[in-house]
Write a protein that holds these residues in place. Structure first.
Motif, PDB file in Angstrom:
ATOM      1  N   THR A  51     -11.747  -5.783 -12.567  1.00  7.98           N
ATOM      2  CA  THR A  51     -12.976  -5.309 -11.925  1.00  7.98           C
ATOM      3  C   THR A  51     -12.618  -4.406 -10.746  1.00  7.98           C
ATOM      4  OG1 THR A  51     -13.028  -7.144 -10.357  1.00  7.98           O
ATOM      5  CG2 THR A  51     -14.128  -7.497 -12.493  1.00  7.98           C
ATOM      6  N   TRP A  52     -13.645  -3.857 -10.134  1.00  6.61           N
ATOM      7  CA  TRP A  52     -13.460  -3.049  -8.921  1.00  6.61           C
ATOM      8  C   TRP A  52     -12.745  -3.864  -7.849  1.00  6.61           C
ATOM      9  CZ3 TRP A  52     -13.952   1.939  -7.713  1.00  6.61           C
ATOM     10  CH2 TRP A  52     -14.063   2.301  -6.355  1.00  6.61           C
ATOM     11  N   GLN A  53     -13.183  -5.112  -7.657  1.00  5.24           N
ATOM     12  CA  GLN A  53     -12.546  -5.973  -6.655  1.00  5.24           C
ATOM     13  C   GLN A  53     -11.096  -6.261  -7.026  1.00  5.24           C
ATOM     14  OE1 GLN A  53     -13.808  -6.920  -3.561  1.00  5.24           O
ATOM     15  NE2 GLN A  53     -11.629  -7.375  -3.317  1.00  5.24           N
ATOM     16  N   ASP A  54     -10.820  -6.423  -8.314  1.00  3.31           N
ATOM     17  CA  ASP A  54      -9.434  -6.620  -8.738  1.00  3.31           C
ATOM     18  C   ASP A  54      -8.572  -5.428  -8.347  1.00  3.31           C
ATOM     19  OD1 ASP A  54      -9.708  -9.177  -9.958  1.00  3.31           O
ATOM     20  OD2 ASP A  54     -10.488  -8.227 -11.790  1.00  3.31           O
ATOM     21  N   GLU A  55      -9.098  -4.214  -8.493  1.00  2.00           N
ATOM     22  CA  GLU A  55      -8.336  -3.015  -8.114  1.00  2.00           C
ATOM     23  C   GLU A  55      -8.018  -3.042  -6.615  1.00  2.00           C
ATOM     24  OE1 GLU A  55      -6.989  -0.898 -10.164  1.00  2.00           O
ATOM     25  OE2 GLU A  55      -8.027  -1.534 -11.974  1.00  2.00           O
ATOM     26  N   ILE A  56      -8.991  -3.429  -5.805  1.00  2.00           N
ATOM     27  CA  ILE A  56      -8.765  -3.530  -4.356  1.00  2.00           C
ATOM     28  C   ILE A  56      -7.723  -4.620  -4.064  1.00  2.00           C
ATOM     29  CG2 ILE A  56      -9.854  -4.150  -2.154  1.00  2.00           C
ATOM     30  CD1 ILE A  56     -12.435  -2.770  -3.313  1.00  2.00           C
ATOM     31  N   ASN A  57      -7.814  -5.738  -4.774  1.00  2.00           N
ATOM     32  CA  ASN A  57      -6.838  -6.813  -4.598  1.00  2.00           C
ATOM     33  C   ASN A  57      -5.431  -6.346  -4.970  1.00  2.00           C
ATOM     34  OD1 ASN A  57      -9.018  -8.396  -3.900  1.00  2.00           O
ATOM     35  ND2 ASN A  57      -9.046  -9.544  -5.824  1.00  2.00           N
ATOM     36  N   MET A  58      -5.322  -5.561  -6.036  1.00  2.00           N
ATOM     37  CA  MET A  58      -4.005  -5.056  -6.454  1.00  2.00           C
ATOM     38  C   MET A  58      -3.447  -4.066  -5.432  1.00  2.00           C
ATOM     39  SD  MET A  58      -4.210  -4.777 -10.596  1.00  2.00           S
ATOM     40  CE  MET A  58      -5.962  -4.501 -10.869  1.00  2.00           C
ATOM     41  N   PHE A  59      -4.309  -3.251  -4.871  1.00  2.00           N
ATOM     42  CA  PHE A  59      -3.890  -2.328  -3.811  1.00  2.00           C
ATOM     43  C   PHE A  59      -3.326  -3.113  -2.627  1.00  2.00           C
ATOM     44  CE2 PHE A  59      -5.646  -0.770   0.299  1.00  2.00           C
ATOM     45  CZ  PHE A  59      -4.761   0.283   0.526  1.00  2.00           C
ATOM     46  N   ASN A  60      -4.087  -4.092  -2.146  1.00  2.00           N
ATOM     47  CA  ASN A  60      -3.644  -4.901  -1.003  1.00  2.00           C
ATOM     48  C   ASN A  60      -2.386  -5.699  -1.331  1.00  2.00           C
ATOM     49  OD1 ASN A  60      -5.615  -4.171   0.939  1.00  2.00           O
ATOM     50  ND2 ASN A  60      -7.108  -5.431  -0.137  1.00  2.00           N
ATOM     51  N   GLY A  61      -2.304  -6.219  -2.533  1.00  2.00           N
ATOM     52  CA  GLY A  61      -1.131  -6.990  -2.944  1.00  2.00           C
ATOM     53  C   GLY A  61       0.120  -6.139  -3.022  1.00  2.00           C
ATOM     54  N   GLN A  62      -0.006  -4.910  -3.539  1.00  2.00           N
ATOM     55  CA  GLN A  62       1.155  -4.022  -3.627  1.00  2.00           C
ATOM     56  C   GLN A  62       1.676  -3.682  -2.233  1.00  2.00           C
ATOM     57  OE1 GLN A  62       2.468  -3.110  -6.729  1.00  2.00           O
ATOM     58  NE2 GLN A  62       4.211  -2.371  -5.573  1.00  2.00           N
ATOM     59  N   LEU A  63       0.757  -3.365  -1.333  1.00  2.00           N
ATOM     60  CA  LEU A  63       1.163  -3.052   0.041  1.00  2.00           C
ATOM     61  C   LEU A  63       1.833  -4.258   0.714  1.00  2.00           C
ATOM     62  CD1 LEU A  63      -1.699  -0.920   1.612  1.00  2.00           C
ATOM     63  CD2 LEU A  63       0.608  -0.205   1.038  1.00  2.00           C
TER      64      LEU A  63
END
Length: 177
Positions: A51-63
Motif C-alpha cells: 500500500t501507500w503506507q507500506d511504501e513510506i514504511n519501506m522508505f523509512n526502513g531503508q534509511l
C-alpha cells in the motif's frame, strides 16, 4: 573515522539484475559491510500488494538500516539499492511518490552508483513482478540518475566478468577521490 569519511556506493537497477548478489560480493571484496534491501524483507511479510503506507514504511526502513550500518563500514558502504526504488515503484503503482521521499532525494546522496544492466537472464522470484518491463525500468533508472546528476557507471557482463567490471568501476572512482 566518521561517517563523512565513508564513500557510499549504491548498487541499483531493475529487478533481476543481481543487485543483492553483487552487493554481498563487493562488501566481501572491499572488506566492508553492505546495506541489504529493506523492502525485500518487508514485502516477504506482506499478504497483499504493498500500500501507500507500506511504501513510506519501506522508505523509512531503508534509511534507518543505512544509518545503522554506516558506522560499521570500512571506508566504503555498499548499498543494495536505495530508497529511489520507493519513488520508482510508487510512481508506477500510484502515479506519484510520497512527498517525504521527494524531499529526501536531493539531501541523501550517494557518492557513486553502479547501474546493473538487464543483460542477465530473468530469474523468477515471488517478489518480482515485471519480467516483461525490464527495458522500461532500465530507462526509468537512467532518468532518475540523470535527474540527480549522479555519478554512475553501467555494469554489464555475466559471472566473473560482471564482478570484475564492478570492481574496476569502483576502483576508478576511488582513485579520483
Amino acid at each position: 573515522m566518521n561517517k563523512t569519511d565513508i564513500f557510499k556506493i549504491a548498487i541499483v537497477g531493475p529487478e533481476s539484475t543481481g543487485k543483492s548478489t553483487m552487493s554481498a560480493y563487493l562488501a566481501e571484496h572491499y572488506r566492508t559491510v553492505w546495506v541489504p534491501e529493506f523492502a525485500r524483507a518487508y514485502c516477504e511479510g506482506l499478504t497483499d500488494t504493498p500500500t501507500w503506507q507500506d511504501e513510506i514504511n519501506m522508505f523509512n526502513g531503508q534509511l534507518a538500516l543505512e544509518y545503522e550500518l554506516l558506522p560499521k563500514a570500512n571506508k566504503i558502504l555498499i548499498c543494495d539499492t536505495t530508497f529511489i526504488t520507493v519513488k520508482i515503484w510508487s510512481e508506477y503503482t500510484f502515479g506519484k511518490a510520497p512527498q517525504e521521499v521527494l524531499d529526501e532525494l536531493p539531501k541523501h546522496t550517494y557518492d557513486f552508483y553502479l547501474l546493473l544492466n538487464i543483460d542477465l537472464p530473468w530469474e523468477h522470484d515471488p517478489l518480482r513482478d515485471f519480467p516483461h518491463m525490464r527495458e522500461h525500468f532500465m530507462d526509468v533508472w537512467y532518468k532518475e540518475l540523470r535527474e540527480l546528476n549522479a555519478r554512475y557507471e553501467l555494469i554489464s557482463g555475466n559471472g566473473p566478468e560482471r564482478y570484475a567490471n564492478a570492481i574496476s568501476a569502483i576502483d576508478k572512482f576511488l582513485a579520483t577521490q
